[in-house]
Structure formats: structure tokens, C-alpha cells
Design a protein around this motif. Structure first.
Motif, PDB file in Angstrom:
ATOM      1  N   LEU A  68       5.277  -1.632 -10.591  1.00 34.51           N
ATOM      2  CA  LEU A  68       5.925  -2.085 -11.817  1.00 34.51           C
ATOM      3  C   LEU A  68       6.873  -0.950 -12.421  1.00 34.51           C
ATOM      4  O   LEU A  68       7.921  -1.409 -12.758  1.00 34.51           O
ATOM      5  N   SER A  69       6.451   0.359 -12.339  1.00 34.71           N
ATOM      6  CA  SER A  69       7.021   1.570 -13.003  1.00 34.71           C
ATOM      7  C   SER A  69       8.183   1.901 -11.744  1.00 34.71           C
ATOM      8  O   SER A  69       7.821   2.254 -10.816  1.00 34.71           O
ATOM      9  N   GLU A  70       9.336   1.844 -12.440  1.00 37.91           N
ATOM     10  CA  GLU A  70      10.637   2.308 -11.418  1.00 37.91           C
ATOM     11  C   GLU A  70      10.402   3.708 -11.198  1.00 37.91           C
ATOM     12  O   GLU A  70      10.834   4.096  -9.998  1.00 37.91           O
ATOM     13  N   PRO A  71       9.917   4.620 -12.025  1.00 36.64           N
ATOM     14  CA  PRO A  71       9.827   6.167 -11.438  1.00 36.64           C
ATOM     15  C   PRO A  71       8.932   6.278 -10.544  1.00 36.64           C
ATOM     16  O   PRO A  71       8.843   6.970  -9.607  1.00 36.64           O
ATOM     17  N   MET A  72       7.842   5.516 -10.635  1.00 37.38           N
ATOM     18  CA  MET A  72       6.698   5.557  -9.546  1.00 37.38           C
ATOM     19  C   MET A  72       7.543   4.975  -8.001  1.00 37.38           C
ATOM     20  O   MET A  72       7.044   5.461  -7.101  1.00 37.38           O
ATOM     21  N   VAL A  73       7.972   4.027  -8.363  1.00 37.35           N
ATOM     22  CA  VAL A  73       8.593   3.119  -7.054  1.00 37.35           C
ATOM     23  C   VAL A  73       9.401   4.369  -6.475  1.00 37.35           C
ATOM     24  O   VAL A  73       9.397   4.462  -4.958  1.00 37.35           O
ATOM     25  N   ARG A  74      10.367   5.052  -7.083  1.00 31.75           N
ATOM     26  CA  ARG A  74      11.326   6.015  -6.480  1.00 31.75           C
ATOM     27  C   ARG A  74      10.450   7.066  -6.011  1.00 31.75           C
ATOM     28  O   ARG A  74      10.699   7.602  -4.673  1.00 31.75           O
ATOM     29  N   ALA A  75       9.133   7.519  -6.444  1.00 31.35           N
ATOM     30  CA  ALA A  75       8.519   8.718  -5.997  1.00 31.35           C
ATOM     31  C   ALA A  75       7.992   8.027  -4.464  1.00 31.35           C
ATOM     32  O   ALA A  75       7.788   8.945  -3.844  1.00 31.35           O
ATOM     33  N   ALA A  76       7.334   6.723  -4.606  1.00 31.23           N
ATOM     34  CA  ALA A  76       6.670   6.129  -3.485  1.00 31.23           C
ATOM     35  C   ALA A  76       7.703   6.258  -2.348  1.00 31.23           C
ATOM     36  O   ALA A  76       7.183   6.324  -1.122  1.00 31.23           O
ATOM     37  N   ARG A  77       8.970   5.593  -2.561  1.00 39.52           N
ATOM     38  CA  ARG A  77       9.915   5.491  -1.774  1.00 39.52           C
ATOM     39  C   ARG A  77      10.245   6.844  -0.992  1.00 39.52           C
ATOM     40  O   ARG A  77      10.582   7.005   0.345  1.00 39.52           O
ATOM     41  N   ARG A  78      10.296   7.987  -1.675  1.00 41.69           N
ATOM     42  CA  ARG A  78      10.682   9.458  -1.267  1.00 41.69           C
ATOM     43  C   ARG A  78       9.676   9.770  -0.338  1.00 41.69           C
ATOM     44  O   ARG A  78       9.863  10.383   0.784  1.00 41.69           O
ATOM     45  N   GLY A  79       8.481   9.745  -0.600  1.00 39.12           N
ATOM     46  CA  GLY A  79       7.312   9.918   0.340  1.00 39.12           C
ATOM     47  C   GLY A  79       7.113   9.145   1.376  1.00 39.12           C
ATOM     48  O   GLY A  79       6.422   9.767   2.302  1.00 39.12           O
ATOM     49  N   LEU A  80       7.363   8.002   1.396  1.00 38.91           N
ATOM     50  CA  LEU A  80       7.201   6.872   2.486  1.00 38.91           C
ATOM     51  C   LEU A  80       8.563   6.338   2.845  1.00 38.91           C
ATOM     52  O   LEU A  80       8.634   5.089   2.547  1.00 38.91           O
ATOM     53  N   PRO A  81       9.385   7.058   3.227  1.00 39.87           N
ATOM     54  CA  PRO A  81      10.839   6.506   3.678  1.00 39.87           C
ATOM     55  C   PRO A  81      10.558   5.154   4.407  1.00 39.87           C
ATOM     56  O   PRO A  81      11.537   4.317   4.512  1.00 39.87           O
ATOM     57  N   ASP A  82       9.696   5.020   5.547  1.00 39.87           N
ATOM     58  CA  ASP A  82       9.682   4.018   6.470  1.00 39.87           C
ATOM     59  C   ASP A  82       8.731   2.957   5.845  1.00 39.87           C
ATOM     60  O   ASP A  82       8.618   1.919   6.647  1.00 39.87           O
ATOM     61  N   VAL A  83       8.374   2.922   4.657  1.00 39.68           N
ATOM     62  CA  VAL A  83       7.552   1.822   4.136  1.00 39.68           C
ATOM     63  C   VAL A  83       8.221   1.226   3.050  1.00 39.68           C
ATOM     64  O   VAL A  83       8.537   1.537   2.064  1.00 39.68           O
ATOM     65  N   PRO A  84       8.187  -0.277   2.969  1.00 41.64           N
ATOM     66  CA  PRO A  84       8.823  -1.055   1.976  1.00 41.64           C
ATOM     67  C   PRO A  84       7.943  -0.967   0.643  1.00 41.64           C
ATOM     68  O   PRO A  84       6.773  -1.071   0.623  1.00 41.64           O
ATOM     69  N   VAL A  85       8.631  -0.371  -0.387  1.00 42.97           N
ATOM     70  CA  VAL A  85       7.968  -0.307  -1.761  1.00 42.97           C
ATOM     71  C   VAL A  85       8.647  -0.976  -2.752  1.00 42.97           C
ATOM     72  O   VAL A  85      10.014  -0.897  -2.801  1.00 42.97           O
ATOM     73  N   HIS A  86       8.149  -2.167  -3.228  1.00 41.84           N
ATOM     74  CA  HIS A  86       8.852  -3.337  -3.990  1.00 41.84           C
ATOM     75  C   HIS A  86       8.436  -3.052  -5.502  1.00 41.84           C
ATOM     76  O   HIS A  86       7.449  -2.754  -5.796  1.00 41.84           O
ATOM     77  N   ILE A  87       9.765  -3.334  -6.379  1.00 43.04           N
ATOM     78  CA  ILE A  87       9.433  -3.255  -7.916  1.00 43.04           C
ATOM     79  C   ILE A  87       8.989  -4.651  -8.257  1.00 43.04           C
ATOM     80  O   ILE A  87       9.621  -5.801  -7.690  1.00 43.04           O
TER      81      ILE A  87
END
Length: 237
Positions: A68-87
Motif C-alpha cells: 500500500l505504501s508508495e515509498p515502499m513500492v518504489r524501494a521494492a521495485r528498485r531492489g527487485l527490478p525483475d519482480v512485479p510489485v503492485h500498489i
């Protein structure tokens, strides 16, 4: 909902307190594969910065996250560029995908504010399972295991950055109110302080189990893991 300040230091502070994301991912997978030996896809709900998801990615062929947290989504996507992380919100999300395993770690299910929201959340998990899939939940404390008035404090240093965390948790009706204060200091930016308040439901074990069953899942409880909070495991028909 976690903001940008906490996102920046989240993994550092919890790993310094002894949290082993890799060990937790492996332990959960061991229990899951007793119920579903061939499980090879996983959705991590309330995945935060992706700390567990990084380890799940090495254990399953296909993984995804929801946060739910957009800052955390952005961090997860940076660390896992090949993994879908949805808001998305764990209570009512709808993805165009199904998974052998749906997880919710670190007591995050306690952010459901009442039994109705808990039931809605488990129903959303169940809708995203493949036939025979498994829901694995690391719950928040039960009313009888919660320590009212609990205070904790930790300080950790990595490189030129030092982080201090102090928290106080007190009973607030059927939930706990946890006030957490942080001081972050480094050589360039100096010291800064921020705080967050969380209200987390203290659901009885029977309330969790009823929500699993209402979602059409079997339910079992493993005591001990996750700092003593245990692990719920539910399987779809």
C-alpha cells in the motif's frame, strides 16, 4: 502506512534487531511445501521494501509483491527490478494472476481494523490462489500474548549513519497503539528526528481461524516462529 523516512532505514533497523528475512522465508517455505509440495509461485502481500520477497525469489520460479505504501513500492521495485510489485490494499486488491502461495508477513494482517476487514482480506487472498494453494500468515500478537506498555530501544551504525529507534506500545481497546520515534544521524546531513504511530488489532487466534474458514480455507497454527507470534497456514480446496 509507512512513509519515505522509514522506508529509507526500515531494513537496516530491523536487521540490527535480529530479524533474519532469509531464515523466515525458508522456514515459511518449508511449512508451505508440506501442504503443497509443488508450490512454485508466490505473492507477498504487504511486502514492504521487498526484504522477504528477495529471498522468496530464490525459492519460487514466479514471485510478485503487493504493498500500500508508495515509498515502499518504489524501494521494492528498485531492489527487485525483475519482480512485479503492485500498489494495492490487502483488503480489496484484484490482480490478474493466481499463485500457489499468498503470504502476509511481519504482523501486517493486524492492520485490518476489525473482524469484517480481516474476513475481507483473507477472502482477497483466497481469490488469488491456484487450486490447492496455500495462504501463510505471520500474525500480530494475540490479546493474551501482547505485552501492554512494552518499551524497546535500539541503536545501530552502518558506515557513517547511526539510527536510533525507541518504541512504546499500549493497549487501545481491541488493538494496540504503538508510538515509534527515530533519530537518524550521518556526517553529511546531521541528525533528524521523525515519529510514526500505528494502531494494530489484537485479534484472538479464534478470530483469525474463523476468517480463514470463511474464505474457504483450512487452517492450522504453528506456534513459535516470527518472534513467538507463530504462523497460520490455510489451504484452498
Amino acid at each position: 502506512m509507512y512513509g519515505a523516512d522509514l522506508t529509507e532505514i526500515h531494513e537496516l533497523i530491523h536487521e540490527s534487531r535480529g530479524k533474519d528475512y532469509g531464515a523466515e522465508a525458508r522456514e515459511l517455505t518449508r511449512h508451505v511445501r508440506r501442504l503443497r509440495p509443488g508450490a512454485d509461485s508466490l505473492l507477498d502481500v504487504a511486502c514492504g521494501t521487498g526484504a522477504h520477497l528477495r529471498h522468496f525469489a530464490g525459492l519460487y520460479a514466479r514471485v510478485a509483491g503487493l504493498e500500500l505504501s508508495e515509498p515502499m513500492v518504489r524501494a521494492a521495485r528498485r531492489g527487485l527490478p525483475d519482480v512485479p510489485v503492485h500498489i494495492g490494499d490487502m483488503r480489496d486488491f484484484a490482480l490478474d494472476a493466481r499463485f500457489d502461495v499468498v503470504t502476509c508477513m511481519f504482523g501486517s494482517l493486524g492492520y485490518a481494523t476489525d473482524a469484517a476487514e480481516l474476513h475481507a482480506t483473507l477472502a482477497a487472498f483466497a481469490r488469488h490462489l491456484t487450486p490447492g494453494g496455500v495462504v501463510a500468515v505471520d500474525p500480530w500478537w494475540f490479546p493474551e500474548t501482547y505485552l501492554d506498555g512494552y518499551v524497546s530501544g535500539d541503536v545501530t551504525t552502518l558506515g557513517d549513519r547511526t539510527v536510533a529507534r525507541v518504541s512504546h506500545s499500549a493497549r487501545d481497546g481491541d488493538a494496540c497503539r504503538m508510538d515509534v520515534h527515530y533519530v537518524v544521524a550521518d556526517s553529511g546531513a546531521g541528525a533528524r528526528h521523525f515519529s510514526e504511530t500505528h494502531r494494530i488489532s489484537l485479534f484472538p487466534r479464534a478470530t483469525y481461524e474463523a476468517a480463514f474458514r470463511a474464505a474457504g480455507l483450512t487452517v492450522g497454527y504453528v506456534p513459535g516462529p516470527h518472534s513467538g507470534r507463530g504462523l497460520f497456514l490455510g489451504a484452498a480446496a
